[in-house]
Write a protein that holds these residues in place. Sequence first.
Motif, short mmCIF file in Angstrom:
data_model
loop_
_atom_site.label_atom_id
_atom_site.label_comp_id
_atom_site.label_asym_id
_atom_site.label_seq_id
_atom_site.Cartn_x
_atom_site.Cartn_y
_atom_site.Cartn_z
N THR A 3 -30.14 28.84 -2.17
CA THR A 3 -31.24 28.63 -3.10
C THR A 3 -32.42 29.55 -2.80
O THR A 3 -33.25 29.79 -3.65
CB THR A 3 -31.71 27.17 -3.05
OG1 THR A 3 -31.85 26.81 -1.68
CG2 THR A 3 -30.72 26.25 -3.73
N LYS A 4 -32.48 30.04 -1.56
CA LYS A 4 -33.61 30.91 -1.22
C LYS A 4 -33.37 32.29 -1.81
O LYS A 4 -32.28 32.83 -1.73
CB LYS A 4 -33.77 30.98 0.29
CG LYS A 4 -34.21 29.65 0.86
CD LYS A 4 -34.50 29.80 2.33
CE LYS A 4 -34.64 28.46 2.98
NZ LYS A 4 -34.02 28.46 4.31
N LYS A 5 -34.41 32.84 -2.36
CA LYS A 5 -34.19 34.03 -3.20
C LYS A 5 -35.08 35.23 -2.92
O LYS A 5 -35.17 36.12 -3.75
CB LYS A 5 -34.40 33.64 -4.66
CG LYS A 5 -33.34 32.71 -5.19
CD LYS A 5 -33.61 32.44 -6.64
CE LYS A 5 -32.59 31.49 -7.23
NZ LYS A 5 -32.97 31.09 -8.57
N THR A 6 -35.79 35.23 -1.81
CA THR A 6 -36.69 36.37 -1.61
C THR A 6 -35.94 37.57 -1.03
O THR A 6 -35.44 37.53 0.08
CB THR A 6 -37.86 35.97 -0.69
OG1 THR A 6 -38.47 34.84 -1.27
CG2 THR A 6 -38.86 37.09 -0.57
N ILE A 35 -35.61 39.55 -11.31
CA ILE A 35 -36.55 38.42 -11.31
C ILE A 35 -36.41 37.64 -12.62
O ILE A 35 -36.37 36.41 -12.65
CB ILE A 35 -38.00 38.91 -11.10
CG1 ILE A 35 -38.16 39.46 -9.68
CG2 ILE A 35 -39.02 37.78 -11.35
CD1 ILE A 35 -39.46 40.18 -9.40
N GLU A 38 -33.67 35.38 -12.67
CA GLU A 38 -33.85 34.39 -11.60
C GLU A 38 -32.84 34.54 -10.46
O GLU A 38 -32.47 33.56 -9.81
CB GLU A 38 -33.82 32.96 -12.18
CG GLU A 38 -35.00 32.73 -13.09
CD GLU A 38 -35.13 31.28 -13.54
OE1 GLU A 38 -34.24 30.48 -13.23
OE2 GLU A 38 -36.14 30.97 -14.19
N SER A 41 -36.64 35.98 -6.20
CA SER A 41 -37.95 35.40 -6.46
C SER A 41 -39.00 36.49 -6.71
O SER A 41 -38.78 37.66 -6.40
CB SER A 41 -38.39 34.56 -5.27
OG SER A 41 -38.74 35.42 -4.21
N GLU A 43 -41.58 36.87 -5.12
CA GLU A 43 -42.15 37.33 -3.83
C GLU A 43 -41.34 38.49 -3.25
O GLU A 43 -41.69 39.02 -2.19
CB GLU A 43 -42.17 36.20 -2.80
CG GLU A 43 -43.26 35.15 -3.00
CD GLU A 43 -42.95 34.23 -4.17
OE1 GLU A 43 -41.81 33.73 -4.24
OE2 GLU A 43 -43.83 34.05 -5.04
N SER A 44 -40.27 38.88 -3.91
CA SER A 44 -39.41 39.95 -3.39
C SER A 44 -40.14 41.28 -3.36
O SER A 44 -40.98 41.54 -4.23
CB SER A 44 -38.15 40.06 -4.24
OG SER A 44 -37.45 38.84 -4.22
#
Length: 327
Positions: A3-6, A35, A38, A41, A43-44
């Motif tokens: 689920t973490k996407k950065t 982005i 989705e 994120s 923040e990438s």
Amino acid sequence: MNTKKTLYMVVPCYNEEEVLHETAKRLKEKYASLIERELISAESRVVFVNDGSKDKTWDIIQELHAANPETFSGINLARNSGHQNAVLAGLMTVKDICSMAITMDADLQDDINAIDAMVEKYHEGNQVVYGVRSARDTDTFFKKFTAEGFYKFMKVMGADVVYNHADFRLMSARVLQELANYKEVNLFLRGMVPLIGFQSCNVYYERAERFAGESKYPLKKMLAFAINGITSFSTKPLKLITTMGFIMSVVSILAMLWTIVVKIAGASELGWSSTVCSIWFIGGLQLLALGIIGEYVGKIYAEVKQRPRFIVAEFINNTGKNTEDKQ
Ligand code: UDP
Ligand code: MG
């Protein structure tokens, strides 16, 4: 499903002023689409690592960051540390602020469109995704020949690397934490990452020609890289010396028997050419063996000193904290 996407891209740059603007433009478009879908994120970031360039590379990176701080970050190394160290410097700087990192060359030889598949594979649960080139049509015959020979030779010599995979790969933050425990000074990332393990897979792409500028890997550097790869990952050459020594001993016993037979037969004036040949041959073998052992001793010397592998002079990033002189 992760689920973490950065996503942090780590892009080493050494004298890349001619390609940076184009690389940045294409990466920015790619980030926008990732982005939007989705997959990553907001923040990438893209982190350009300036590896002690002599041209305007660092100025360009600073400009890119100033114009688009929400996309571009930069790391300035204190001096030129080489491609592998520059990549590691980037990875170690971002390991605590990203959920995944992709390393990619600045010259657009790695296919930016493969990033989508890499990120998707990460979301499917892979911790490492190797970018593997499917064709070498764009390479010159020489580059193709030497590069393929390189992978085959590496395998024969006992250093297991993913065939036709260079340094275009995705690693999860988990893998980066483990990579941080590998303290070796003689870096050969494409040999180290498979050693870490975890679930991995390949993504295939076609490698393009360098967008602009010249290769920073001339034949001399490539040979040094191959020797470094082998001696960092395998002691097979040392075992080959033992085998060679054994074979030579057997041969010399046979030669001894032969000389005795010839002596008894009374034809002992022959022998000048065989003596000279064996002196040169054995002398050559001994020097080669010493050279190989010296290669390993040199490695031990470098490892024992434990000097820092890179020095980050500056990290410009608007999300993470700015760091100075971090190893
Ligand atoms: N590079 C680097 N430090 C160096 C040499 C190269 O950071 O001392 C970078 C370079 O800017 C590029 C990547 O490493 O992004 C690969 O180099 P290059 O494209 O010249 O190698 P090739 O693709 O010809 O093997
Ligand atoms: Mg290149």
